[in-house]
Design an enzyme around this catalytic site. Structure first.
Site, PDB file in Angstrom:
ATOM      1  N   HIS A  51      10.278   2.920  -2.304  1.00  0.00           N
ATOM      2  CA  HIS A  51       8.878   2.958  -1.390  1.00  0.00           C
ATOM      3  C   HIS A  51       9.417   2.140  -0.084  1.00  0.00           C
ATOM      4  O   HIS A  51      10.473   1.437  -0.151  1.00  0.00           O
ATOM      5  CB  HIS A  51       7.764   2.034  -2.049  1.00  0.00           C
ATOM      6  CG  HIS A  51       7.169   2.972  -3.266  1.00  0.00           C
ATOM      7  ND1 HIS A  51       5.844   2.450  -4.006  1.00  0.00           N
ATOM      8  CD2 HIS A  51       7.733   3.811  -4.235  1.00  0.00           C
ATOM      9  CE1 HIS A  51       5.784   3.443  -5.072  1.00  0.00           C
ATOM     10  NE2 HIS A  51       6.749   4.089  -5.154  1.00  0.00           N
ATOM     11  N   GLU A  53       8.084  -0.332   1.225  1.00  0.00           N
ATOM     12  CA  GLU A  53       8.231  -2.029   1.174  1.00  0.00           C
ATOM     13  C   GLU A  53       9.403  -2.325   0.241  1.00  0.00           C
ATOM     14  O   GLU A  53       9.959  -3.461   0.903  1.00  0.00           O
ATOM     15  CB  GLU A  53       6.913  -2.334   0.236  1.00  0.00           C
ATOM     16  CG  GLU A  53       5.634  -1.975   0.667  1.00  0.00           C
ATOM     17  CD  GLU A  53       5.011  -1.017   0.221  1.00  0.00           C
ATOM     18  OE1 GLU A  53       3.798  -0.757   0.119  1.00  0.00           O
ATOM     19  OE2 GLU A  53       5.881   0.154   0.034  1.00  0.00           O
ATOM     20  N   CYS A  81       1.433  -0.837  -3.938  1.00  0.00           N
ATOM     21  CA  CYS A  81       1.387  -0.555  -5.205  1.00  0.00           C
ATOM     22  C   CYS A  81       1.506  -1.687  -6.071  1.00  0.00           C
ATOM     23  O   CYS A  81       2.091  -2.668  -5.478  1.00  0.00           O
ATOM     24  CB  CYS A  81       1.757   0.660  -5.682  1.00  0.00           C
ATOM     25  SG  CYS A  81       3.860   0.403  -5.918  1.00  0.00           S
ATOM     26  N   CYS A  84       5.331  -2.833  -5.804  1.00  0.00           N
ATOM     27  CA  CYS A  84       5.685  -3.295  -4.532  1.00  0.00           C
ATOM     28  C   CYS A  84       5.126  -4.881  -4.383  1.00  0.00           C
ATOM     29  O   CYS A  84       5.754  -5.760  -3.559  1.00  0.00           O
ATOM     30  CB  CYS A  84       5.286  -2.458  -3.139  1.00  0.00           C
ATOM     31  SG  CYS A  84       6.247  -0.925  -3.379  1.00  0.00           S
TER      32      CYS A  84
END
Length: 152
Positions: A51, A53, A81, A84
């Site tokens: 992701h 992040e 999410c 993260c």
């Protein structure tokens, strides 16, 4: 200053868009300088953890030579999410600036609030809504185009 840095996160989201990834981008700033950048690459790299992040945290850790990121702010185009959000707490990010809320999986206040749980060893100062329309629009455009291509 927040809008300026969110524009940089949007540039990262555009990189994801261009490789047909969900367009989410993140940057990490310390003392007014960008120390980490990331964008979604989980489809491209076949890795569920890639992701925006996570990539930005990894980049900042390399650049700052450590896993703790005190004094740092993350700017991210979509609310993180749970995975993260946990990584943000573990990396000791001080501040989190979010463009758009994620009402389905957001873990920074929308569905869950991992980043401000008092029982955890670290809490993060969170701000929502910086360039919210721009951050939301890139996602809406991406998914609209995806639906059109699936219907052809």
């Amino acid at each position: 200053m927040d809008e300026l840095f969110m524009k940089e996160a949007l540039k990262e989201a555009q990189k994801a868009y261009e490789i047909n990834e969900v367009p989410i981008g993140a940057i990490i700033v310390r003392n007014g300088e960008i120390v980490g950048r990331g964008y979604n690459q989980k489809e491209t790299m076949k890795d569920a953890t890639l992701h925006a992040e996570i990539s930005a945290i990894k980049d900042a850790c390399v650049n700052l030579r450590g896993w703790r990121l005190p004094g740092c702010t993350m700017y991210v185009t979509l609310e993180p999410c749970p995975m993260c959000a946990g990584a943000l707490v573990n990396s000791r990010i001080e501040r989190l600036v979010i463009g758009a809320r994620d009402l389905k999986t957001g873990a920074c206040g929308s569905v869950l609030n991992i980043v401000q749980m008092e029982k955890l060893n670290h809490q993060i100062n969170v701000q929502f809504g910086v360039l919210e329309e721009d951050c939301s629009n890139i996602l809406k455009t991406f998914f609209a185009e995806l639906r059109i291509s699936k219907n052809k």
